[in-house]
Design a protein around this motif. Structure first.
Motif, PDB file in Angstrom:
ATOM      1  N   SER A 264      -2.127   2.042   1.472  1.00 41.94           N
ATOM      2  CA  SER A 264      -1.865   2.871   2.643  1.00 41.94           C
ATOM      3  C   SER A 264      -0.472   3.464   2.550  1.00 41.94           C
ATOM      4  CB  SER A 264      -2.000   2.046   3.926  1.00 41.94           C
ATOM      5  OG  SER A 264      -1.741   2.889   5.043  1.00 41.94           O
ATOM      6  N   LYS A 265      -0.350   4.674   3.088  1.00 49.17           N
ATOM      7  CA  LYS A 265       0.964   5.320   3.119  1.00 49.17           C
ATOM      8  C   LYS A 265       1.576   5.207   4.519  1.00 49.17           C
ATOM      9  CE  LYS A 265       3.173   9.322   1.024  1.00 49.17           C
ATOM     10  NZ  LYS A 265       3.060  10.731   0.673  1.00 49.17           N
ATOM     11  N   ARG A 266       1.048   4.282   5.322  1.00 49.69           N
ATOM     12  CA  ARG A 266       1.466   4.213   6.725  1.00 49.69           C
ATOM     13  C   ARG A 266       2.960   3.955   6.900  1.00 49.69           C
ATOM     14  NH1 ARG A 266      -2.707  -0.273   8.574  1.00 49.69           N
ATOM     15  NH2 ARG A 266      -3.964   1.143   7.319  1.00 49.69           N
ATOM     16  N   ALA A 267       3.598   3.338   5.893  1.00 50.85           N
ATOM     17  CA  ALA A 267       5.034   3.074   6.027  1.00 50.85           C
ATOM     18  C   ALA A 267       5.866   4.100   5.255  1.00 50.85           C
ATOM     19  CB  ALA A 267       5.352   1.663   5.547  1.00 50.85           C
ATOM     20  N   GLY A 268       5.236   5.204   4.857  1.00 51.40           N
ATOM     21  CA  GLY A 268       6.002   6.270   4.214  1.00 51.40           C
ATOM     22  C   GLY A 268       5.819   6.361   2.717  1.00 51.40           C
ATOM     23  N   THR A 269       5.612   5.217   2.057  1.00 47.01           N
ATOM     24  CA  THR A 269       5.303   5.229   0.623  1.00 47.01           C
ATOM     25  C   THR A 269       3.998   4.475   0.426  1.00 47.01           C
ATOM     26  OG1 THR A 269       6.528   3.170   0.256  1.00 47.01           O
ATOM     27  CG2 THR A 269       7.729   5.234  -0.094  1.00 47.01           C
ATOM     28  N   PRO A 270       3.267   4.775  -0.661  1.00 43.97           N
ATOM     29  CA  PRO A 270       2.022   4.037  -0.894  1.00 43.97           C
ATOM     30  C   PRO A 270       2.298   2.568  -1.226  1.00 43.97           C
ATOM     31  CG  PRO A 270       2.476   5.554  -2.710  1.00 43.97           C
ATOM     32  CD  PRO A 270       3.473   5.849  -1.650  1.00 43.97           C
ATOM     33  N   GLN A 271       1.755   1.680  -0.436  1.00 49.45           N
ATOM     34  CA  GLN A 271       1.929   0.240  -0.629  1.00 49.45           C
ATOM     35  C   GLN A 271       0.587  -0.444  -0.445  1.00 49.45           C
ATOM     36  OE1 GLN A 271       4.697  -1.085  -1.718  1.00 49.45           O
ATOM     37  NE2 GLN A 271       6.123   0.601  -1.363  1.00 49.45           N
ATOM     38  N   ILE A 272       0.507  -1.705  -0.926  1.00 44.07           N
ATOM     39  CA  ILE A 272      -0.746  -2.443  -0.810  1.00 44.07           C
ATOM     40  C   ILE A 272      -0.714  -3.338   0.426  1.00 44.07           C
ATOM     41  CG2 ILE A 272      -2.232  -4.141  -1.962  1.00 44.07           C
ATOM     42  CD1 ILE A 272      -1.105  -2.771  -4.609  1.00 44.07           C
ATOM     43  N   TYR A 273      -1.810  -3.307   1.156  1.00 46.42           N
ATOM     44  CA  TYR A 273      -1.954  -4.082   2.389  1.00 46.42           C
ATOM     45  C   TYR A 273      -3.192  -4.953   2.279  1.00 46.42           C
ATOM     46  CZ  TYR A 273       1.444  -0.858   4.433  1.00 46.42           C
ATOM     47  OH  TYR A 273       2.575  -0.143   4.707  1.00 46.42           O
ATOM     48  N   ILE A 274      -3.215  -6.021   3.062  1.00 46.02           N
ATOM     49  CA  ILE A 274      -4.417  -6.853   3.131  1.00 46.02           C
ATOM     50  C   ILE A 274      -4.891  -6.886   4.574  1.00 46.02           C
ATOM     51  CG2 ILE A 274      -5.307  -9.209   2.960  1.00 46.02           C
ATOM     52  CD1 ILE A 274      -3.619  -9.584   0.462  1.00 46.02           C
ATOM     53  N   GLN A 275      -6.163  -6.561   4.741  1.00 46.13           N
ATOM     54  CA  GLN A 275      -6.746  -6.561   6.083  1.00 46.13           C
ATOM     55  C   GLN A 275      -7.737  -7.712   6.202  1.00 46.13           C
ATOM     56  OE1 GLN A 275      -7.713  -2.733   7.555  1.00 46.13           O
ATOM     57  NE2 GLN A 275      -9.142  -3.457   9.109  1.00 46.13           N
ATOM     58  N   ASP A 276      -7.582  -8.498   7.256  1.00 44.09           N
ATOM     59  CA  ASP A 276      -8.564  -9.541   7.578  1.00 44.09           C
ATOM     60  C   ASP A 276      -9.702  -8.857   8.325  1.00 44.09           C
ATOM     61  OD1 ASP A 276      -9.992 -11.542   9.105  1.00 44.09           O
ATOM     62  OD2 ASP A 276      -8.410 -12.936   8.475  1.00 44.09           O
ATOM     63  N   LEU A 277     -10.885  -8.855   7.728  1.00 40.35           N
ATOM     64  CA  LEU A 277     -11.956  -8.024   8.280  1.00 40.35           C
ATOM     65  C   LEU A 277     -12.549  -8.599   9.563  1.00 40.35           C
ATOM     66  CD1 LEU A 277     -13.628  -7.008   4.922  1.00 40.35           C
ATOM     67  CD2 LEU A 277     -12.126  -5.628   6.352  1.00 40.35           C
ATOM     68  N   ASP A 278     -12.472  -9.929   9.733  1.00 41.07           N
ATOM     69  CA  ASP A 278     -12.970 -10.521  10.973  1.00 41.07           C
ATOM     70  C   ASP A 278     -12.008 -10.260  12.128  1.00 41.07           C
ATOM     71  OD1 ASP A 278     -15.194 -11.429   9.696  1.00 41.07           O
ATOM     72  OD2 ASP A 278     -14.341 -13.404   9.229  1.00 41.07           O
ATOM     73  N   ARG A 279     -10.737 -10.517  11.852  1.00 41.45           N
ATOM     74  CA  ARG A 279      -9.744 -10.388  12.928  1.00 41.45           C
ATOM     75  C   ARG A 279      -9.213  -8.966  13.075  1.00 41.45           C
ATOM     76  NH1 ARG A 279      -6.198 -15.243  10.793  1.00 41.45           N
ATOM     77  NH2 ARG A 279      -7.714 -16.918  10.953  1.00 41.45           N
ATOM     78  N   GLY A 280      -9.316  -8.193  11.997  1.00 35.74           N
ATOM     79  CA  GLY A 280      -8.787  -6.830  12.060  1.00 35.74           C
ATOM     80  C   GLY A 280      -7.290  -6.754  11.838  1.00 35.74           C
ATOM     81  N   THR A 281      -6.660  -7.890  11.533  1.00 35.99           N
ATOM     82  CA  THR A 281      -5.209  -7.872  11.329  1.00 35.99           C
ATOM     83  C   THR A 281      -4.870  -7.318   9.948  1.00 35.99           C
ATOM     84  OG1 THR A 281      -5.373 -10.147  10.580  1.00 35.99           O
ATOM     85  CG2 THR A 281      -4.704  -9.802  12.871  1.00 35.99           C
TER      86      THR A 281
END
Lengths: 463, 206
Positions: free
Chosen positions: A335-352
């Motif tokens: 995701s580029k949500r913080a300005g640069t492309p970085q890797i994120y982990i999403q918990d699919l049950d909790r949505g966090t």
């Protein structure tokens, strides 16, 4: 006592599974290999507490294995030639693992091809003295194109038969028969079946176009599976190895094609805008992909038929390249949500959502390890494009490639022991492999054009 | 009071009706008189009696006149032709410029630079003058960066260019976008100059 009983039960279950799989294979008539698994002796049921090799150990010492020449059993005219061919296949496959070193035959004291390949005929001292921790013998029988390979795996130190298997098939099945026993050797050492029954999908240029190819795990026998005469990209295997999803411009727009590899059928995801970066949910006929029909690149969960189940990400800007944890409960993505492309982990049950990478200004292409504990990805730093690995808790960041061209598209072997990737280190882009700790980096094969985006199928023929 | 109002309303209605009727009648009378007038003013063709010599002289004069007129027309056409030739060349050059001039971007960016805005303003002018033209805006990236991310970035570049053109008054219905990521480099070289060239929004006439 209880643990021994448990182990015995596990062995029984496994044998049942083997039988079941063979039945299924025969019923489907996909392969013509008729496989007779005969248990040679009872040694394999002796189950001492087994300590497996940790293939993620950075300073892994390779296990020295002796593979003496295969023995012609009935003096058939082709047996010597087939034996040599089979031995070559075995040695190459064992070397491929990155955790086995086949000892140089020059150092062998006994000639088992002449003397005999059974436990009673072997003087194990002759094998321990040259440092061999495992000994593989094989007898070859051939008549009218029917081949029988009698494999034995010995532990020379305990003078014990670890595993004995007989495989029957046609000449065309030789590689598969040998690779099955390689799976047994891997299982003995690591508790996993290895990469030998996996297929490799990749992208290759064909003239001005890019098409998808599939080969055996080591790049052997590549065959073109798409003929769109267009740009085709990002192949992704379903867990059962029956479906391949990929992006193609065949219809003018980047759409996702979901192709059944055994039947002439498939599905299409062709919303307005981008339909890219497919990733199957483990053990499920559903996949995640980036779509932009809502005028923003977001990751959606879709059925294998291409119907949207739900939107997974929700942030303005690029969200792309999903990769699932082995249990399918979490998703790594870019995701580029913080300005640069970085890797994120999403918990699919909790949505966090939690950010995973903080080092460097460009981290993309995550691939979640089949073991579940790590993510490999591509990072750009100091003008170099390299492959990195990080624990899913954000610790243990390691750079796996360095100063050797652009390195991209990392992907794991199903046993998490190897990583395949594309690299321009030898000029045009080619497909490379390394151990999970960055060791033994080598090119898989040479082919006309440029090859990228290698991915191994789960491949579970042995279990 | 109520009653009076209603009554008043009725009276008004009556007057209105009468007025309409009067107008209609007068209109009718007017039309009839017009028709008559037309009949009266029907032209009468005069038959002229002329000699042959008269006719020859007249024909010669006519011929001269015709030749002069033709020459004038020819001169005019020539002038017009050279004018439209120049216009056409100018038009072609403008089209070429529209298609060839790409909007450039910085690495990993879909933001429009001042230069990009200047180019897009020129493109908007051209699109304004060529209102029948529909275009495709292609978003492209350089080879650095990864394939899937670049497909997304390319789309954002195309979308940024499109949005700016919309802001400048070009209808969205005339434009579509597509991303090719790093798949279609203009310059296949692996250096900074090639990368700069390849990070672009490119304009294609539909």
């Amino acid at each position: 006592m209880i643990s021994v009983l448990d182990s015995l039960l596990q062995v029984c279950n496994r044998n049942l599974m083997v039988k079941e799989r063979q039945m299924k294979g025969r019923a489907l008539l996909i392969f013509f290999l008729v496989l007779g698994v005969v248990l040679l002796g009872r040694a394999h049921t002796v189950l001492a507490q087994h300590v497996y090799l940790n293939i993620n150990e950075p300073f892994l010492r390779k296990v020295p294995v002796a593979v003496p020449g295969f023995k012609s059993l009935t003096q058939g005219v082709n047996e010597d030639r087939l034996g040599k061919e089979a031995r070559n296949i075995l040695v190459n496959a064992l070397d491929f693992t990155g955790y086995i070193a086949v000892l140089d035959p020059m150092s062998y004291i006994e000639n088992l091809a002449k003397k005999g390949i059974t436990r009673a005929e072997i003087n194990f001292k002759n094998w321990t003295v040259i440092g061999s921790e495992l000994l593989v013998t094989c007898g070859v029988e051939e008549s009218n194109g029917d081949i029988q390979l009698k494999f034995r795996l010995f532990d020379p130190f305990t003078e014990r038969l670890v595993k004995g298997k007989v495989y029957t098939g046609k000449i065309d099945d030789l590689r598969r028969m040998v690779h099955r026993f390689c799976g047994e050797i891997s299982f003995h050492l690591t508790g996993k079946w290895g990469v030998f029954s996996s297929s490799l999908a990749f992208v290759s240029t064909v003239g001005k176009d890019k098409e998808i190819f599939i080969s055996e795990f080591d790049g052997y026998n590549p065959r073109q599976v798409t003929r769109h005469n267009s740009i085709s990209l990002s192949p992704a295997w379903s867990s059962d190895g029956k479906w391949l999803a990929y992006t193609s411009y065949a219809g003018g727009n980047p759409d996702i094609y979901i192709k059944n590899l055994y039947q002439i059928r498939g599905n299409l995801i062709n919303f307005k805008g981008l339909n890219i970066s497919p990733a199957w949910v483990p053990d499920s006929f559903s996949l995640a992909a980036t779509l932009s029909f809502e005028n923003d690149q977001e990751i959606y969960l879709l059925t294998g038929k291409g119907k949207i189940i739900k939107r997974l990400t929700d942030s303005w800007g690029i969200d792309v390249s999903p990769s699932f944890s082995p249990d399918g409960k979490k998703m790594a993505f870019v995701s580029k949500r913080a300005g640069t492309p970085q890797i994120y982990i999403q918990d699919l049950d909790r949505g966090t959502v939690a950010r995973l990478t903080f080092t460097g200004g460009y981290n993309t292409s995550p691939a979640w390890s089949p073991e579940g504990d790590k993510v490999v990805y591509v990072g750009i730093a100091n003008g170099e494009i390299n492959i990195y690995m990080i624990g899913i808790d954000g610790t243990g960041l390691v750079q796996l490639t360095s100063k050797a061209g652009d390195n991209e598209d990392p992907s794991w072997s199903p046993d998490a022991s190897l990583i395949t990737f594309s690299s321009t280190r030898e000029g045009g882009a080619g497909i490379f492999v390394m151990t999970a700790t960055g060791g033994d980096q080598r090119r898989l094969f040479s082919m006309k054009g440029a090859q990228t985006s290698p991915v191994w199928s789960t491949g579970n023929e042995n279990n | 009071m109520n009653y009076k109002m209603i009554k008043g309303g009725r009276m008004k209605k009556q007057v209105l009706m009468n007025l309409v009727l009067a107008l209609m009648i007068s209109g009718l009378v007017f039309t009839v008189s017009c028709a008559k007038k037309q009949v009266v003013s029907e032209p009468v063709v005069a038959i002229e009696d002329t000699t042959d010599a008269d006719a020859a002289a007249r024909a010669a004069a006519l011929e001269k006149q015709r030749a002069m007129e033709e020459e004038m027309l020819r001169q005019k056409a020539l002038k017009e032709a050279s004018l439209s030739e120049a216009a056409r060349a100018q038009k072609a050059a403008a089209l070429e410029r529209f298609v060839d001039q790409n909007v450039q971007f910085d690495f990993d960016s879909s933001e429009l630079t001042p230069m990009a805005r200047a180019i897009l303003k020129e493109k908007a002018l051209w699109l304004g003058e060529n209102s029948g033209v529909r275009i495709i805006i292609e978003g492209h990236c350089d080879e650095r960066g990864t394939l899937e991310y670049n497909l997304a970035l390319g789309e954002r570049r195309a979308a940024a260019a499109q949005k700016y053109l919309i802001d400048l008054g070009i209808f969205q219905s005339r434009m579509s976008t597509i991303s090719y990521g790093e798949e279609r480099p203009l310059d296949p070289a692996h250096n900074a100059a090639a990368w700069a060239k390849n990070r672009r929004a490119q304009f294609v006439i539909k």
